[in-house]
Design a protein around this motif. Structure first.
Motif, PDB file in Angstrom:
ATOM      1  N   CYS A   1     -34.892 -11.525  27.276  1.00  9.64           N
ATOM      2  CA  CYS A   1     -35.955 -11.900  28.214  1.00  9.64           C
ATOM      3  C   CYS A   1     -35.635 -11.526  29.657  1.00  9.64           C
ATOM      4  O   CYS A   1     -36.439 -11.797  30.547  1.00  9.64           O
ATOM      5  CB  CYS A   1     -36.204 -13.412  28.142  1.00  9.64           C
ATOM      6  SG  CYS A   1     -36.679 -14.026  26.516  1.00  9.64           S
ATOM      7  N   ARG A   2     -34.482 -10.899  29.904  1.00  8.92           N
ATOM      8  CA  ARG A   2     -33.994 -10.790  31.278  1.00  8.92           C
ATOM      9  C   ARG A   2     -34.000  -9.382  31.856  1.00  8.92           C
ATOM     10  O   ARG A   2     -33.461  -9.165  32.936  1.00  8.92           O
ATOM     11  CB  ARG A   2     -32.578 -11.380  31.362  1.00  8.92           C
ATOM     12  CG  ARG A   2     -32.546 -12.879  31.302  1.00  8.92           C
ATOM     13  CD  ARG A   2     -31.130 -13.411  31.241  1.00  8.92           C
ATOM     14  NE  ARG A   2     -30.250 -12.855  32.264  1.00  8.92           N
ATOM     15  CZ  ARG A   2     -28.952 -13.111  32.324  1.00  8.92           C
ATOM     16  NH1 ARG A   2     -28.386 -13.898  31.409  1.00  8.92           N
ATOM     17  NH2 ARG A   2     -28.218 -12.588  33.271  1.00  8.92           N
ATOM     18  N   SER A   3     -34.581  -8.421  31.177  1.00  8.47           N
ATOM     19  CA  SER A   3     -34.707  -7.095  31.777  1.00  8.47           C
ATOM     20  C   SER A   3     -36.088  -6.529  31.450  1.00  8.47           C
ATOM     21  O   SER A   3     -36.854  -7.129  30.694  1.00  8.47           O
ATOM     22  CB  SER A   3     -33.581  -6.163  31.315  1.00  8.47           C
ATOM     23  OG  SER A   3     -33.523  -5.000  32.132  1.00  8.47           O
ATOM     24  N   ASP A   4     -36.381  -5.378  32.036  1.00  8.48           N
ATOM     25  CA  ASP A   4     -37.769  -4.897  32.081  1.00  8.48           C
ATOM     26  C   ASP A   4     -38.384  -4.565  30.741  1.00  8.48           C
ATOM     27  O   ASP A   4     -39.615  -4.531  30.612  1.00  8.48           O
ATOM     28  CB  ASP A   4     -37.837  -3.671  32.981  1.00  8.48           C
ATOM     29  CG  ASP A   4     -37.576  -4.008  34.446  1.00  8.48           C
ATOM     30  OD1 ASP A   4     -38.169  -4.973  34.937  1.00  8.48           O
ATOM     31  OD2 ASP A   4     -36.781  -3.299  35.086  1.00  8.48           O
ATOM     32  N   HIS A   5     -37.568  -4.287  29.720  1.00  8.34           N
ATOM     33  CA  HIS A   5     -38.114  -3.945  28.408  1.00  8.34           C
ATOM     34  C   HIS A   5     -39.060  -5.021  27.885  1.00  8.34           C
ATOM     35  O   HIS A   5     -40.013  -4.714  27.164  1.00  8.34           O
ATOM     36  CB  HIS A   5     -36.977  -3.752  27.400  1.00  8.34           C
ATOM     37  CG  HIS A   5     -36.078  -4.935  27.324  1.00  8.34           C
ATOM     38  ND1 HIS A   5     -34.996  -5.102  28.152  1.00  8.34           N
ATOM     39  CD2 HIS A   5     -36.127  -6.050  26.539  1.00  8.34           C
ATOM     40  CE1 HIS A   5     -34.412  -6.247  27.868  1.00  8.34           C
ATOM     41  NE2 HIS A   5     -35.088  -6.843  26.900  1.00  8.34           N
ATOM     42  N   TYR A   6     -38.783  -6.307  28.238  1.00  4.64           N
ATOM     43  CA  TYR A   6     -39.593  -7.370  27.633  1.00  4.64           C
ATOM     44  C   TYR A   6     -41.067  -7.246  28.005  1.00  4.64           C
ATOM     45  O   TYR A   6     -41.947  -7.562  27.193  1.00  4.64           O
ATOM     46  CB  TYR A   6     -39.093  -8.771  28.002  1.00  4.64           C
ATOM     47  CG  TYR A   6     -40.005  -9.800  27.367  1.00  4.64           C
ATOM     48  CD1 TYR A   6     -39.993  -9.979  25.985  1.00  4.64           C
ATOM     49  CD2 TYR A   6     -40.959 -10.481  28.109  1.00  4.64           C
ATOM     50  CE1 TYR A   6     -40.880 -10.850  25.361  1.00  4.64           C
ATOM     51  CE2 TYR A   6     -41.850 -11.349  27.503  1.00  4.64           C
ATOM     52  CZ  TYR A   6     -41.809 -11.528  26.135  1.00  4.64           C
ATOM     53  OH  TYR A   6     -42.694 -12.371  25.529  1.00  4.64           O
ATOM     54  N   ASN A   7     -41.356  -6.777  29.214  1.00  7.89           N
ATOM     55  CA  ASN A   7     -42.763  -6.673  29.601  1.00  7.89           C
ATOM     56  C   ASN A   7     -43.511  -5.641  28.771  1.00  7.89           C
ATOM     57  O   ASN A   7     -44.738  -5.717  28.637  1.00  7.89           O
ATOM     58  CB  ASN A   7     -42.885  -6.380  31.093  1.00  7.89           C
ATOM     59  CG  ASN A   7     -42.803  -7.654  31.920  1.00  7.89           C
ATOM     60  OD1 ASN A   7     -43.362  -8.672  31.544  1.00  7.89           O
ATOM     61  ND2 ASN A   7     -42.101  -7.589  33.032  1.00  7.89           N
ATOM     62  N   TYR A   8     -42.804  -4.676  28.201  1.00  8.63           N
ATOM     63  CA  TYR A   8     -43.416  -3.756  27.245  1.00  8.63           C
ATOM     64  C   TYR A   8     -43.540  -4.422  25.873  1.00  8.63           C
ATOM     65  O   TYR A   8     -44.584  -4.337  25.217  1.00  8.63           O
ATOM     66  CB  TYR A   8     -42.578  -2.474  27.142  1.00  8.63           C
ATOM     67  CG  TYR A   8     -42.580  -1.644  28.395  1.00  8.63           C
ATOM     68  CD1 TYR A   8     -43.406  -0.535  28.514  1.00  8.63           C
ATOM     69  CD2 TYR A   8     -41.759  -1.964  29.480  1.00  8.63           C
ATOM     70  CE1 TYR A   8     -43.412   0.241  29.677  1.00  8.63           C
ATOM     71  CE2 TYR A   8     -41.760  -1.204  30.642  1.00  8.63           C
ATOM     72  CZ  TYR A   8     -42.596  -0.109  30.738  1.00  8.63           C
ATOM     73  OH  TYR A   8     -42.595   0.645  31.889  1.00  8.63           O
ATOM     74  N   ALA A   9     -42.468  -5.110  25.475  1.00  8.88           N
ATOM     75  CA  ALA A   9     -42.478  -5.743  24.155  1.00  8.88           C
ATOM     76  C   ALA A   9     -43.587  -6.781  24.040  1.00  8.88           C
ATOM     77  O   ALA A   9     -44.175  -6.953  22.969  1.00  8.88           O
ATOM     78  CB  ALA A   9     -41.120  -6.385  23.891  1.00  8.88           C
ATOM     79  N   ARG A  10     -43.900  -7.485  25.141  1.00  9.25           N
ATOM     80  CA  ARG A  10     -44.931  -8.530  25.055  1.00  9.25           C
ATOM     81  C   ARG A  10     -46.299  -7.945  24.723  1.00  9.25           C
ATOM     82  O   ARG A  10     -47.193  -8.659  24.255  1.00  9.25           O
ATOM     83  CB  ARG A  10     -44.989  -9.334  26.365  1.00  9.25           C
ATOM     84  CG  ARG A  10     -45.516  -8.558  27.547  1.00  9.25           C
ATOM     85  CD  ARG A  10     -45.277  -9.285  28.870  1.00  9.25           C
ATOM     86  NE  ARG A  10     -45.629  -8.442  29.997  1.00  9.25           N
ATOM     87  CZ  ARG A  10     -46.724  -8.607  30.739  1.00  9.25           C
ATOM     88  NH1 ARG A  10     -47.577  -9.576  30.493  1.00  9.25           N
ATOM     89  NH2 ARG A  10     -46.968  -7.802  31.751  1.00  9.25           N
ATOM     90  N   TYR A  11     -46.476  -6.642  24.950  1.00 11.70           N
ATOM     91  CA  TYR A  11     -47.714  -5.973  24.567  1.00 11.70           C
ATOM     92  C   TYR A  11     -47.593  -5.259  23.222  1.00 11.70           C
ATOM     93  O   TYR A  11     -48.448  -4.441  22.868  1.00 11.70           O
ATOM     94  CB  TYR A  11     -48.133  -4.970  25.647  1.00 11.70           C
ATOM     95  CG  TYR A  11     -48.858  -5.621  26.812  1.00 11.70           C
ATOM     96  CD1 TYR A  11     -50.136  -6.148  26.646  1.00 11.70           C
ATOM     97  CD2 TYR A  11     -48.266  -5.715  28.072  1.00 11.70           C
ATOM     98  CE1 TYR A  11     -50.810  -6.745  27.699  1.00 11.70           C
ATOM     99  CE2 TYR A  11     -48.936  -6.304  29.135  1.00 11.70           C
ATOM    100  CZ  TYR A  11     -50.209  -6.814  28.943  1.00 11.70           C
ATOM    101  OH  TYR A  11     -50.885  -7.407  29.993  1.00 11.70           O
ATOM    102  N   GLY A  12     -46.527  -5.537  22.483  1.00 12.74           N
ATOM    103  CA  GLY A  12     -46.376  -4.968  21.160  1.00 12.74           C
ATOM    104  C   GLY A  12     -45.822  -3.562  21.144  1.00 12.74           C
ATOM    105  O   GLY A  12     -45.907  -2.866  20.126  1.00 12.74           O
ATOM    106  N   ILE A  13     -45.233  -3.110  22.249  1.00 13.32           N
ATOM    107  CA  ILE A  13     -44.627  -1.779  22.317  1.00 13.32           C
ATOM    108  C   ILE A  13     -43.177  -1.894  21.872  1.00 13.32           C
ATOM    109  O   ILE A  13     -42.404  -2.656  22.461  1.00 13.32           O
ATOM    110  CB  ILE A  13     -44.707  -1.217  23.754  1.00 13.32           C
ATOM    111  CG1 ILE A  13     -46.171  -1.049  24.173  1.00 13.32           C
ATOM    112  CG2 ILE A  13     -43.951   0.111  23.856  1.00 13.32           C
ATOM    113  CD1 ILE A  13     -46.348  -0.754  25.652  1.00 13.32           C
TER     114      ILE A  13
END
Length: 558
Positions: A482-494
């Motif tokens: 939850c602590r780096s930028d990848h999560y903001n992509y993952a939250r959209y199913g990427i």
């Protein structure tokens, strides 16, 4: 435990004073360095040339919303323009604006409890919410009870329009009392100095839709001041005790500050698949300049080495932050021999958080990858989308902005590869470190295929990495997913894969300098990420998403 600390003191001193991960088998690296122009291939020498520029003192710590942040992103923009990448930011540029603003507590705020004046920073510490705070003028304080015994808490109707004083843990309290105009909490005494620093310093935040919503203040009140607000000491209060009425308002000064992502792409070679994108990311920001002024970097590094080794000797684990995990007594027992240090060289005072590893290493690694693909004669079938996010250190603001307002269709992004801190990973940095060490997080969470492909590329291309999935474990307390930028992509199913070479004693310290980076390791990781990106981009199908997608507006779950 004190004997353990003393046991490691000499070794820590020697390591802090003399050693640094080196380029190949060279001697310890210099504080300043000017390299040769970069070449198409991903190399340690090129990474070193770039990082000594990007993490130089002249970049002023690259904090988002500051001059240093603009300097850092200007360097990246010059490089991607020179390499011939295509602008993919706002209005045909390489930049995407991120709407940050700086908020500072107005020390002239006037507030009284009945007729008694109270002073911010002494009697109370406001923790302003995002959004518009509800007015507290004319609101009465009520003691709701201690959350450790929820059976004694007062009912919600009694708190309508009031300021709710609560003791005990506070998670969920706003849902229990949704009509309160503010909440008062009682922090522990050791936290008070941190709160004093917190309200004195500007906070950098991001504007979003919630800024128009009315939300309750949270106000921390030292136990010594409770009687001023409640009328009685907290030990004499009972659930439902009515306190005094506040008059006045808590005010803030707010000003917009400039911040930007750098967004560029390399078009794919397939006429159809080029409309899909493999995203690669790193964050360009760091912590800026130390507000308290300069410190002696050699003594800081020696102290942190000793503290880490003492902690590891006791727990066989790496602390999450230099000096964390030790008791006050253990920390006090660590003594740095400054005379010995300064016989080797004079004190080196520094106040700039250079962020060479965090995430200068990822940022220049991404430039190396971009240069490799930009100069390749045959491009991957899908397009490659490079995003250097700002505001990661403040709360993943840049990646939140990009994924909420992408400059390419969001559903055309087939996967995202994130690199953050890829410049260390040796045994001198962390337990289990080695030349092939890489932490991998999230690669199987949405797409089994991506996780399997990551492993296959490592094996088939004989990369020789030894992946560590420790911090990918569900519920891991460090919450790295939850602590780096990848999560903001993952939250959209990427589908995402996050790669790092892990923590070390220079994490979030002024000692995170280019001279301590292992450039050979950095280049190896960047080369692997480039290979993985090429494999994903050349698949004859999109990565299969075979796990449930999270709620893009929900809480991240490790």
């Amino acid at each position: 435990m004190n004997s353990t600390i003393r046991k490691f003191a000499l070794a820590a001193f020697v390591i802090a004073a003399f050693s640094a991960p080196s380029l190949g088998a060279q001697a310890p690296l210099p504080l300043k360095f000017t390299g040769k122009p970069t070449q198409p291939a991903i190399t340690a020498a090129d990474a070193m040339t770039r990082l000594y520029i990007f993490a130089d003192d002249s970049m002023m710590g690259r904090a988002a919303g500051t001059e240093g942040g603009l300097k850092g992103t200007a360097y990246i923009e010059r490089e991607v323009r020179r390499l011939g990448l295509v602008p993919a930011g706002d209005n045909g540029t390489f930049f995407q604006a991120v709407p940050l603003y700086e908020r500072t507590f107005d020390a002239t705020s006037t507030l009284t409890a009945d007729q008694t004046p109270v002073t911010g920073g002494r009697d109370y510490f406001p923790i302003r919410p995002t959004g518009i705070p509800k007015s507290i003028d004319g609101a009465q304080i009520i003691y709701a009870g201690n959350t450790r015994d929820t059976t004694t808490l007062i009912a919600a109707p009694a708190t309508v329009g009031k300021i709710v004083l609560i003791t005990g843990p506070t998670p969920g309290i706003s849902r229990r009392y949704p009509a309160a105009v503010a909440f008062m909490i009682v922090p522990s005494e050791p936290v008070i100095p941190q709160l004093r620093e917190f309200i004195a310093a500007p906070s950098t935040l991001m504007r979003d839709a919630s800024d128009t919503a009315m939300k309750p203040f949270t106000i921390a009140v030292p136990s010594a001041s409770i009687a001023t607000f409640l009328g009685v000491p907290i030990e004499n209060a009972r659930p439902g005790t009515l306190g005094r009425t506040l008059h006045g308002e808590i005010r803030y000064r707010m000003v917009d500050v400039p911040a930007r992502n750098v967004v560029a792409l390399i078009p794919g070679s397939d006429p159809l698949l080029k409309k899909e994108y493999v995203a690669l990311g790193a964050h360009n920001d760091h912590l800026g300049v130390r507000r308290e002024g300069p410190v002696d970097t050699d003594s800081v590094r020696a102290y942190n080495e000793m503290a880490e080794r003492a902690y590891v000797a006791r727990t066989h684990e790496l602390p999450g932050f230099p000096g964390s995990g030790l008791t006050p007594q253990e920390r006090a027992a660590i003594k740095v021999n400054l005379d010995s240090l300064h016989r080797i060289r004079p004190a080196r005072l520094d106040s700039i958080y250079n962020g060479a590893d965090d995430d200068g290493s990822g940022s220049v690694g991404l430039l190396e990858i971009a240069e490799k693909f930009a100069t390749d004669k045959v491009k991957p079938k899908r397009s490659l989308l490079f995003v250097w996010h700002t505001g990661e250190e403040l709360g993943l603001f840049g990646s939140e902005t990009f994924t909420d307002h992408p400059t390419v269709p969001r559903d055309s992004i087939v996967g995202q590869l994130n690199i953050d801190m890829i410049g260390r990973g040796e045994a001198t940095d962390l337990p289990g470190g080695n030349p092939g060490f890489v932490q991998v997080i999230g690669s199987h969470r949405l797409s089994t295929e991506l996780g399997d492909l990551l492993e296959k590329v490592n094996t088939d291309d004989r990369q020789g990495f030894k992946f560590d999935y420790t911090f990918d474990a569900a519920g891991h307390p460090e919450q790295y997913y939850c602590r780096s930028d990848h999560y903001n992509y993952a939250r959209y199913g990427i589908p995402i894969a996050f790669m790092s070479t892990g923590g070390h004693v220079d994490y979030h310290q002024v000692t995170d300098e280019p001279q301590y980076i292992n450039y050979a390791h950095l280049a190896r990781v960047a080369s692997f990420v480039a290979d993985l990106a090429q494999h994903v981009a050349n698949l004859d199908h999109r990565l299969v998403v075979d796990h449930p997608k999270p709620d893009p507006k929900g809480e991240c779950v490790q």
